[in-house]
Scaffold this motif. Structure first.
Motif, PDB file in Angstrom:
ATOM      1  N   PRO A  46       0.818  -1.225   0.000  1.00  0.00           N
ATOM      2  CA  PRO A  46       0.000   0.000   0.000  1.00  0.00           C
ATOM      3  C   PRO A  46       0.847   1.269   0.000  1.00  0.00           C
ATOM      4  CG  PRO A  46      -0.787  -1.528   1.683  1.00  0.00           C
ATOM      5  CD  PRO A  46       0.486  -2.092   1.122  1.00  0.00           C
ATOM      6  N   TRP A  47       1.949   1.276   0.765  1.00  0.00           N
ATOM      7  CA  TRP A  47       2.802   2.456   0.796  1.00  0.00           C
ATOM      8  C   TRP A  47       3.409   2.719  -0.576  1.00  0.00           C
ATOM      9  CZ3 TRP A  47       8.036   2.886  -0.213  1.00  0.00           C
ATOM     10  CH2 TRP A  47       8.582   4.153   0.012  1.00  0.00           C
ATOM     11  N   MET A  48       3.907   1.660  -1.237  1.00  0.00           N
ATOM     12  CA  MET A  48       4.513   1.828  -2.559  1.00  0.00           C
ATOM     13  C   MET A  48       3.493   2.366  -3.560  1.00  0.00           C
ATOM     14  SD  MET A  48       7.013  -1.502  -2.675  1.00  0.00           S
ATOM     15  CE  MET A  48       7.451  -1.328  -4.380  1.00  0.00           C
ATOM     16  N   ALA A  49       2.256   1.897  -3.473  1.00  0.00           N
ATOM     17  CA  ALA A  49       1.215   2.371  -4.385  1.00  0.00           C
ATOM     18  C   ALA A  49       0.909   3.844  -4.149  1.00  0.00           C
ATOM     19  CB  ALA A  49      -0.048   1.527  -4.219  1.00  0.00           C
ATOM     20  N   ILE A  50       0.764   4.234  -2.891  1.00  0.00           N
ATOM     21  CA  ILE A  50       0.455   5.635  -2.571  1.00  0.00           C
ATOM     22  C   ILE A  50       1.634   6.539  -2.903  1.00  0.00           C
ATOM     23  CG2 ILE A  50      -0.042   7.246  -0.691  1.00  0.00           C
ATOM     24  CD1 ILE A  50      -1.559   4.963   0.686  1.00  0.00           C
ATOM     25  N   ALA A  51       2.863   6.079  -2.616  1.00  0.00           N
ATOM     26  CA  ALA A  51       4.056   6.889  -2.844  1.00  0.00           C
ATOM     27  C   ALA A  51       4.469   6.907  -4.313  1.00  0.00           C
ATOM     28  CB  ALA A  51       5.212   6.379  -1.990  1.00  0.00           C
ATOM     29  N   GLY A  52       3.942   5.984  -5.099  1.00  0.00           N
ATOM     30  CA  GLY A  52       4.326   5.917  -6.502  1.00  0.00           C
ATOM     31  C   GLY A  52       5.727   5.372  -6.697  1.00  0.00           C
TER      32      GLY A  52
END
Length: 117
Positions: A46-52
């Motif tokens: 989820p963090w990687m998705a939000i952070a791009g």
């Protein structure tokens, strides 16, 4: 507020009197919690998705990120050991300094509130 035994000595003596085992344990615990927090089992995806950030970019920056985390962990542990009650001091420091900066960054970068959490 400050530990009384640390006030009577100049800074170079205070550094020598630090409990380095306690600092090492605090750094280790921080690395373990951070490793779990950003593991694929918890919040990495989820963090990687939000952070791009993609996995390749994440892995490429990992050594530099870990060095920065090591420095930050040692600095925070050292600073908090200067107080008689480190846990309340840590909570106040987080609420008054860390959280506002992170929240402001997330807001200006127009990221969802989940990114702040």
């Amino acid at each position: 507020m400050f530990a009384d035994n640390r006030r009577a000595f100049p800074p170079e003596v205070q550094l020598a009197r630090m409990n380095w085992i306690t600092i090492a344990v605090a750094v280790f615990v921080n690395f373990v919690i951070g490793g779990l927090w950003y593991s694929p089992a918890l919040f990495m995806r989820p963090w990687m998705a939000i952070a791009g950030v993609d996995k390749e970019r994440f892995n490429a920056n990992l050594p530099r990120a870990l060095l920065g985390d090591l420095y930050a962990s040692v600095a925070m542990a050292y600073a908090l050991m200067q107080f008689d009650a480190p846990l309340p001091a840590a909570l106040v420091a987080w609420a008054c300094f860390v959280a506002p900066v992170l929240l402001t960054s997330a807001t200006y970068e127009q990221r969802p509130f989940r990114f702040f959490l």
